[in-house]
Design a protein around this motif. Structure first.
Motif, PDB file in Angstrom:
ATOM      1  N   GLN A   1       0.517  -1.202   0.078  1.00 14.03           N
ATOM      2  CA  GLN A   1      -0.219  -0.417   0.230  1.00 14.03           C
ATOM      3  C   GLN A   1       0.591   1.394  -0.133  1.00 14.03           C
ATOM      4  OE1 GLN A   1      -3.026   1.172  -0.324  1.00 14.03           O
ATOM      5  NE2 GLN A   1      -3.730  -1.479  -0.692  1.00 14.03           N
ATOM      6  N   THR A   2       1.847   1.180   0.403  1.00  9.99           N
ATOM      7  CA  THR A   2       2.468   2.119   0.106  1.00  9.99           C
ATOM      8  C   THR A   2       3.818   2.815  -0.761  1.00  9.99           C
ATOM      9  OG1 THR A   2       5.243   1.005   0.701  1.00  9.99           O
ATOM     10  CG2 THR A   2       3.940   2.106   2.907  1.00  9.99           C
ATOM     11  N   GLN A   3       3.076   1.811  -2.043  1.00  8.74           N
ATOM     12  CA  GLN A   3       3.399   1.776  -3.171  1.00  8.74           C
ATOM     13  C   GLN A   3       5.248   1.306  -3.367  1.00  8.74           C
ATOM     14  OE1 GLN A   3       2.232   2.693  -6.021  1.00  8.74           O
ATOM     15  NE2 GLN A   3       0.443   2.895  -5.185  1.00  8.74           N
ATOM     16  N   GLU A   4       5.411   0.901  -2.436  1.00 11.58           N
ATOM     17  CA  GLU A   4       7.010  -0.485  -2.243  1.00 11.58           C
ATOM     18  C   GLU A   4       6.546  -1.508  -2.775  1.00 11.58           C
ATOM     19  OE1 GLU A   4       7.690   0.229   1.634  1.00 11.58           O
ATOM     20  OE2 GLU A   4       9.310   1.578   1.151  1.00 11.58           O
ATOM     21  N   PRO A   5       7.927  -1.888  -3.901  1.00 12.46           N
ATOM     22  CA  PRO A   5       7.523  -3.374  -4.319  1.00 12.46           C
ATOM     23  C   PRO A   5       7.373  -4.182  -3.112  1.00 12.46           C
ATOM     24  CG  PRO A   5       9.892  -3.219  -4.070  1.00 12.46           C
ATOM     25  CD  PRO A   5       8.911  -1.641  -3.661  1.00 12.46           C
ATOM     26  N   ALA A   6       6.450  -5.516  -3.161  1.00 10.49           N
ATOM     27  CA  ALA A   6       5.952  -6.584  -2.437  1.00 10.49           C
ATOM     28  C   ALA A   6       7.619  -7.355  -2.523  1.00 10.49           C
ATOM     29  CB  ALA A   6       5.105  -7.137  -3.077  1.00 10.49           C
ATOM     30  N   ASP A   7       7.567  -7.999  -1.426  1.00  6.30           N
ATOM     31  CA  ASP A   7       8.831  -8.633  -0.808  1.00  6.30           C
ATOM     32  C   ASP A   7       9.109  -9.946  -1.886  1.00  6.30           C
ATOM     33  OD1 ASP A   7       9.379  -7.095   1.590  1.00  6.30           O
ATOM     34  OD2 ASP A   7       8.433  -8.980   2.683  1.00  6.30           O
ATOM     35  N   PHE A   8       8.125 -10.514  -2.497  1.00  4.94           N
ATOM     36  CA  PHE A   8       8.816 -11.196  -3.619  1.00  4.94           C
ATOM     37  C   PHE A   8       8.102 -11.084  -4.994  1.00  4.94           C
ATOM     38  CE2 PHE A   8       3.727 -11.453  -2.542  1.00  4.94           C
ATOM     39  CZ  PHE A   8       3.327 -10.676  -3.187  1.00  4.94           C
ATOM     40  N   ASN A   9       8.488  -8.996  -5.104  1.00  7.00           N
ATOM     41  CA  ASN A   9       8.635  -8.793  -6.448  1.00  7.00           C
ATOM     42  C   ASN A   9      10.130  -8.559  -7.192  1.00  7.00           C
ATOM     43  OD1 ASN A   9       8.217  -7.556  -8.911  1.00  7.00           O
ATOM     44  ND2 ASN A   9       6.616  -5.161  -7.361  1.00  7.00           N
ATOM     45  N   HIS A  10      10.059  -9.477  -7.557  1.00  9.80           N
ATOM     46  CA  HIS A  10      11.245  -9.185  -8.788  1.00  9.80           C
ATOM     47  C   HIS A  10      11.974  -7.663  -9.301  1.00  9.80           C
ATOM     48  CE1 HIS A  10      13.247 -11.803  -5.486  1.00  9.80           C
ATOM     49  NE2 HIS A  10      12.862 -12.634  -5.613  1.00  9.80           N
ATOM     50  N   ARG A  11      11.061  -8.002 -10.551  1.00  9.60           N
ATOM     51  CA  ARG A  11      10.417  -6.739 -11.540  1.00  9.60           C
ATOM     52  C   ARG A  11      11.127  -5.671 -11.013  1.00  9.60           C
ATOM     53  NH1 ARG A  11       7.947  -3.548 -14.888  1.00  9.60           N
ATOM     54  NH2 ARG A  11       7.751  -4.084 -17.146  1.00  9.60           N
ATOM     55  N   ASN A  12      10.663  -5.501 -10.082  1.00  7.04           N
ATOM     56  CA  ASN A  12      10.492  -3.435 -10.028  1.00  7.04           C
ATOM     57  C   ASN A  12      12.878  -3.610  -9.282  1.00  7.04           C
ATOM     58  OD1 ASN A  12      11.640  -1.105  -8.416  1.00  7.04           O
ATOM     59  ND2 ASN A  12       9.128  -0.846  -8.165  1.00  7.04           N
ATOM     60  N   SER A  13      13.245  -4.603  -9.372  1.00 11.02           N
ATOM     61  CA  SER A  13      14.614  -4.271  -9.068  1.00 11.02           C
ATOM     62  C   SER A  13      15.432  -4.551 -10.255  1.00 11.02           C
ATOM     63  CB  SER A  13      15.506  -5.002  -8.223  1.00 11.02           C
ATOM     64  OG  SER A  13      14.871  -6.740  -7.905  1.00 11.02           O
ATOM     65  N   CYS A  14      15.115  -5.503 -10.448  1.00 14.25           N
ATOM     66  CA  CYS A  14      14.945  -5.615 -12.918  1.00 14.25           C
ATOM     67  C   CYS A  14      15.006  -4.978 -13.196  1.00 14.25           C
ATOM     68  CB  CYS A  14      14.706  -7.399 -12.956  1.00 14.25           C
ATOM     69  SG  CYS A  14      15.068  -7.677 -14.429  1.00 14.25           S
ATOM     70  N   ASN A  15      14.267  -4.346 -12.994  1.00 16.05           N
ATOM     71  CA  ASN A  15      13.592  -3.082 -14.366  1.00 16.05           C
ATOM     72  C   ASN A  15      14.704  -1.987 -13.911  1.00 16.05           C
ATOM     73  OD1 ASN A  15      12.372  -1.489 -16.434  1.00 16.05           O
ATOM     74  ND2 ASN A  15      11.093  -0.683 -15.203  1.00 16.05           N
ATOM     75  N   LYS A  16      15.227  -1.509 -12.825  1.00 14.58           N
ATOM     76  CA  LYS A  16      16.319  -0.213 -12.451  1.00 14.58           C
ATOM     77  C   LYS A  16      17.799  -1.073 -12.554  1.00 14.58           C
ATOM     78  CE  LYS A  16      14.030   0.765  -8.181  1.00 14.58           C
ATOM     79  NZ  LYS A  16      14.323   1.314  -6.568  1.00 14.58           N
ATOM     80  N   VAL A  17      17.887  -2.323 -13.272  1.00 12.57           N
ATOM     81  CA  VAL A  17      18.974  -2.473 -13.889  1.00 12.57           C
ATOM     82  C   VAL A  17      18.987  -2.545 -14.872  1.00 12.57           C
ATOM     83  CG1 VAL A  17      20.906  -4.475 -13.971  1.00 12.57           C
ATOM     84  CG2 VAL A  17      19.681  -4.317 -11.652  1.00 12.57           C
TER      85      VAL A  17
END
Length: 364
Positions: free
Chosen positions: A52-68
């Motif tokens: 709800q804070t707009q932070e990625p869920a613990d199991f969401n690896h897409r967010n960090s992958c997209n940054k790379v």
């Protein structure tokens, strides 16, 4: 919706509650595909899961992958992943296997044809057609070494697109299997004994690796990480190396072509982070792959790193054609069938494409 969505921003966010939890999560649309079951104008939407804070869920690896991937986008990284899977009945028994006992030993089934060898081709081809309709970059399918085991290939995809397309292709696989009353498992070693496991090999290149040209060389990698031979037309140069593909002392008029310069550098980096990559190549920190990466059945040992041209028993394979052309791509054969493609491509980009120091520090 009142009208057919044209772009992903037409799709609103949605909320849902996690199973056995009162905490609500958000579904943030990231990629849109055509729906091969309900047909046009219906869509399938791939979403990221956010708190709800707009932070990625613990199991969401897409967010960090997209940054790379944003960091390395100027390198135009291409990925292709070979998804192996095994068809099972709803009782967990391999599809098409005798109810009692086992089928004939391996050797008859790889790329085979015939009702006594290729079990489930109608399922495989329905999945392939569903992917084509959806707009997934699926490249092909084939029967694998173990009976009832199949593979489909997705790619080449650039950057974050690799994970998006493979996850949707997996969804369609399970959805098609549901209609046939069978189950597709991504277990890396569904059957014990003298049967091949299931992997998700990843093929990797950057624009520099794909460029042609250079001097005619032959590169031979010793499995023991001790000797590299580089041959020009007349002279042969040999050197000892502490790590595979380390810098070679050569005469001043000798220049390495793109294959040796860029693929070599990537493989050297991978050799130094073998354990780190094994941890992200299955969802359980390498425990699943222990059953598969044994050094047998076309795998390298999980404990060792190795690389070679046209060597399917190595951790990293340089295809024979790439060795001839002196440019192209390499294949990492270590990822398990149940890997998260976002985690795998992220690790690959961080290790092979980011410069140590500044780029990694900024990501942290």
């Amino acid at each position: 919706m009142d009208s057919e969505p044209k772009v992903i921003t037409d799709i609103p966010e949605w909320d849902f509650s996690q199973q056995e939890s009162s905490a609500e999560m958000l579904l943030a649309p990231v990629c849109m595909f055509r729906d091969p079951f309900l047909l046009d104008p219906n869509k399938l939407i791939l979403c990221e899961v956010l708190k709800q804070t707009q932070e990625p869920a613990d199991f969401n690896h897409r967010n960090s992958c997209n940054k790379v991937m944003e960091k390395v986008k100027d390198l135009h990284p291409w990925f292709g992943m070979e998804q192996e899977y095994t068809l099972l009945g709803v009782d967990g028994h391999p599809y098409g296997w005798p109810r009692l006992g086992y089928p004939k030993p391996q050797g008859l089934y790889h790329n085979s044809v015939g009702a006594d060898r290729a079990f489930g081709r109608d399922i495989v081809e329905c999945h392939y057609k569903a992917c084509l309709y959806a707009g997934i970059k699926i490249g092909g399918t084939n029967a694998e070494v173990m009976p009832s085991q199949w593979e489909f290939q997705v790619g080449p995809c650039e950057g974050i697109e690799m994970g998006d397309h493979l996850w949707m292709a997996r969804f369609l696989l399970h959805r098609v299997c549901e209609d046939f009353g069978v189950v597709a498992t991504l277990d890396p070693k569904p059957m014990t004994g003298d049967w091949n496991g299931a992997g998700c090999h990843i093929n990797v290149s950057t624009e520099q690796m794909r460029e042609g040209g250079g001097i005619e060389y032959v590169l031979t990698y010793a499995h023991t990480h001790t000797i590299i031979k580089v041959r020009e037309t007349k002279d042969i140069y040999k050197t000892e190396c502490e790590l595979c593909y380390s810098v070679i002392a050569m005469s001043s008029n000798l220049h390495r072509p793109p294959l040796i310069r860029h693929i070599e550098k990537a493989i050297e980096k991978l050799s130094k982070r073998h354990v780190e990559h094994i941890r992200v190549y299955d969802p359980h920190g390498g425990e699943d792959n222990k059953r598969r990466l044994t050094g047998h059945h076309e795998t390298a040992s999980i404990s060792d790193f190795s690389a070679g041209v046209a060597n399917r028993g190595a951790s990293i394979r340089i295809p024979h054609r790439v060795g001839q052309d002196k440019c192209g791509y390499f294949e990492d054969r270590r990822p398990a069938a149940n890997c998260d493609p976002y985690a795998v491509t992220c690790a690959m980009a961080r290790t092979c494409m980011l410069e140590e120091g500044k780029d990694l520090h900024e990501l942290e």
